[in-house]
Design an enzyme around this catalytic site. Structure first.
Site, PDB file in Angstrom:
ATOM      1  N   TYR A  98      26.169 -76.428-117.577  1.00 27.58           N
ATOM      2  CA  TYR A  98      25.228 -77.283-118.305  1.00 27.58           C
ATOM      3  C   TYR A  98      24.055 -77.693-117.430  1.00 27.58           C
ATOM      4  O   TYR A  98      22.884 -77.538-117.805  1.00 27.58           O
ATOM      5  CB  TYR A  98      25.982 -78.518-118.807  1.00 27.58           C
ATOM      6  CG  TYR A  98      25.138 -79.564-119.476  1.00 27.58           C
ATOM      7  CD1 TYR A  98      24.504 -79.320-120.687  1.00 27.58           C
ATOM      8  CD2 TYR A  98      25.006 -80.841-118.909  1.00 27.58           C
ATOM      9  CE1 TYR A  98      23.749 -80.300-121.311  1.00 27.58           C
ATOM     10  CE2 TYR A  98      24.264 -81.822-119.544  1.00 27.58           C
ATOM     11  CZ  TYR A  98      23.636 -81.549-120.740  1.00 27.58           C
ATOM     12  OH  TYR A  98      22.887 -82.530-121.358  1.00 27.58           O
ATOM     13  N   CYS A 100      22.940 -76.349-114.683  1.00 27.15           N
ATOM     14  CA  CYS A 100      22.112 -75.190-114.287  1.00 27.15           C
ATOM     15  C   CYS A 100      21.191 -74.756-115.420  1.00 27.15           C
ATOM     16  O   CYS A 100      20.015 -74.460-115.201  1.00 27.15           O
ATOM     17  CB  CYS A 100      23.009 -74.030-113.868  1.00 27.15           C
ATOM     18  SG  CYS A 100      23.740 -74.201-112.231  1.00 27.15           S
ATOM     19  N   ALA A 101      21.732 -74.699-116.641  1.00 27.12           N
ATOM     20  CA  ALA A 101      20.916 -74.295-117.783  1.00 27.12           C
ATOM     21  C   ALA A 101      19.792 -75.304-118.029  1.00 27.12           C
ATOM     22  O   ALA A 101      18.644 -74.922-118.298  1.00 27.12           O
ATOM     23  CB  ALA A 101      21.792 -74.158-119.025  1.00 27.12           C
ATOM     24  N   LEU A 150      32.893 -93.767-123.057  1.00 21.57           N
ATOM     25  CA  LEU A 150      33.094 -94.978-123.850  1.00 21.57           C
ATOM     26  C   LEU A 150      33.883 -94.690-125.118  1.00 21.57           C
ATOM     27  O   LEU A 150      34.753 -95.482-125.508  1.00 21.57           O
ATOM     28  CB  LEU A 150      31.753 -95.632-124.204  1.00 21.57           C
ATOM     29  CG  LEU A 150      31.270 -96.692-123.205  1.00 21.57           C
ATOM     30  CD1 LEU A 150      30.715 -96.034-121.955  1.00 21.57           C
ATOM     31  CD2 LEU A 150      30.235 -97.607-123.827  1.00 21.57           C
ATOM     32  N   ALA A 151      33.596 -93.562-125.770  1.00 27.99           N
ATOM     33  CA  ALA A 151      34.337 -93.194-126.977  1.00 27.99           C
ATOM     34  C   ALA A 151      35.769 -92.803-126.640  1.00 27.99           C
ATOM     35  O   ALA A 151      36.693 -93.103-127.407  1.00 27.99           O
ATOM     36  CB  ALA A 151      33.631 -92.055-127.703  1.00 27.99           C
ATOM     37  N   GLY A 168      41.344 -90.762-110.885  1.00 33.98           N
ATOM     38  CA  GLY A 168      41.389 -92.159-110.452  1.00 33.98           C
ATOM     39  C   GLY A 168      40.236 -93.022-110.912  1.00 33.98           C
ATOM     40  O   GLY A 168      40.192 -94.220-110.602  1.00 33.98           O
ATOM     41  N   GLY A 169      39.279 -92.449-111.645  1.00 30.54           N
ATOM     42  CA  GLY A 169      38.153 -93.235-112.149  1.00 30.54           C
ATOM     43  C   GLY A 169      37.224 -93.741-111.068  1.00 30.54           C
ATOM     44  O   GLY A 169      36.584 -94.787-111.223  1.00 30.54           O
ATOM     45  N   ASP A 250      32.676 -82.799-110.422  1.00 33.33           N
ATOM     46  CA  ASP A 250      31.970 -84.000-110.849  1.00 33.33           C
ATOM     47  C   ASP A 250      30.986 -84.456-109.787  1.00 33.33           C
ATOM     48  O   ASP A 250      31.086 -84.061-108.624  1.00 33.33           O
ATOM     49  CB  ASP A 250      32.971 -85.126-111.138  1.00 33.33           C
ATOM     50  CG  ASP A 250      32.426 -86.156-112.121  1.00 33.33           C
ATOM     51  OD1 ASP A 250      31.250 -86.039-112.530  1.00 33.33           O
ATOM     52  OD2 ASP A 250      33.182 -87.060-112.489  1.00 33.33           O
ATOM     53  N   ASP A 252      29.455 -87.803-107.790  1.00 31.11           N
ATOM     54  CA  ASP A 252      30.068 -89.050-107.360  1.00 31.11           C
ATOM     55  C   ASP A 252      29.354 -90.285-107.888  1.00 31.11           C
ATOM     56  O   ASP A 252      29.977 -91.309-108.187  1.00 31.11           O
ATOM     57  CB  ASP A 252      30.094 -89.103-105.825  1.00 31.11           C
ATOM     58  CG  ASP A 252      28.693 -88.950-105.238  1.00 31.11           C
ATOM     59  OD1 ASP A 252      27.949 -88.083-105.714  1.00 31.11           O
ATOM     60  OD2 ASP A 252      28.342 -89.686-104.287  1.00 31.11           O
TER      61      ASP A 252
END
Length: 268
Positions: A98, A100-101, A150-151, A168-169, A250, A252
């Protein structure tokens, strides 16, 4: 006379899709956007293109040891439109399809502006939140699928399920309310002389939480609103591979620098 405007918001843009539908993600965000950019360039139409804060990828600070003092210095994590590098993970981490595009279509738009005079504005949203911005699986959307954080948490709370914290969020995010974000977009639309040729971060750098902190806040708010006591175990840790599948990665931390948008549009 102002040019006729084209506003492009079309995209596949949920993390679960980046990872499990990388081809659709790339086609949606780059291949399918090509005719829009070409049409605007060839027909003298102003383009307002919605990109994403994901184009920044990982912060420079994320490559330093966790206890390194430079991780606390703003230049190592605050994201600037005209300075910050775009740092992605390896190809096997399909999650970056995503980003990169989106970055490549930004580069095409910028090149069309430089070579062919396309008048454009690029918007990089930083976690806009508000009513009707996502779905609750099986309630106001498909039963399958993973909405945004959130959803996801709202869905867990409504079903009396523990909130799932990916890895671990610990990831940190900033959030901005949709009304504030749209006010910024309206300024871009109404002030082409100030907005043309610019990339704008649109977010709130002063509203940062970890995903774990967000889960704690939402658990407390829901208990107050519903009158239901929180679960004995309100949150559980899950790995990213369990939640999103293999190939997930992900960033950070995402804090937008707001210097350019404040300079160009802050006094409109």
């Amino acid at each position: 006379m102002d040019l006729i405007k084209t506003i492009n918001l079309a995209a596949i843009c949920t993390p679960a899709d980046y990872n499990t539908r990388p081809l659709d993600t790339i086609y949606s965000n780059f291949i399918d956007a090509l005719p829009v950019v070409k049409y605007c360039s060839e027909n003298n139409k102003r383009l307002i293109h919605f990109s994403t804060c994901e184009v920044y990828g990982k912060t420079i600070g994320s490559f330093l040891p966790k206890d390194h003092p430079l991780r606390k210095e703003p230049e190592f994590y605050v994201l600037k439109e005209d300075e910050s590098p775009c740092i992605f993970g390896p190809i096997v981490k399909q999650r970056w399809s995503y980003a990169c595009a989106k970055q490549l279509i930004e580069r095409l738009i910028f090149a069309e502006g430089a070579e062919n005079g396309l008048e454009f504005t690029i918007v990089r949203p930083f976690n806009w939140i508000g009513p009707r911005m996502d779905f609750i699986p099986g309630v106001d959307g498909p039963s399958e699928g993973v909405p945004r954080v959130l959803a996801c948490f709202s869905n867990n709370l409504l079903r009396r399920e523990p909130l799932k914290l990916v890895d671990g969020g610990q990831s940190q995010r900033t959030f901005v309310y949709i009304k504030d974000a749209i006010e910024a977009v309206v300024l871009m639309i109404e002030n082409p002389a100030r907005a043309n040729g610019h990339i704008f971060n649109v977010g709130n750098p002063n509203n940062e939480v970890t995903v774990r902190e967000l889960a704690q806040m939402m658990t407390e708010v829901y208990a107050n609103v519903s009158g239901e006591a929180p679960l004995v175990e309100p949150m559980i840790d899950v790995s990213s591979s369990q939640f999103y599948g293999e190939g997930y990665d992900d960033s950070d931390k995402r804090i937008p620098d707001m210097t350019i948008i404040n300079k160009q549009l802050g006094k409109c």
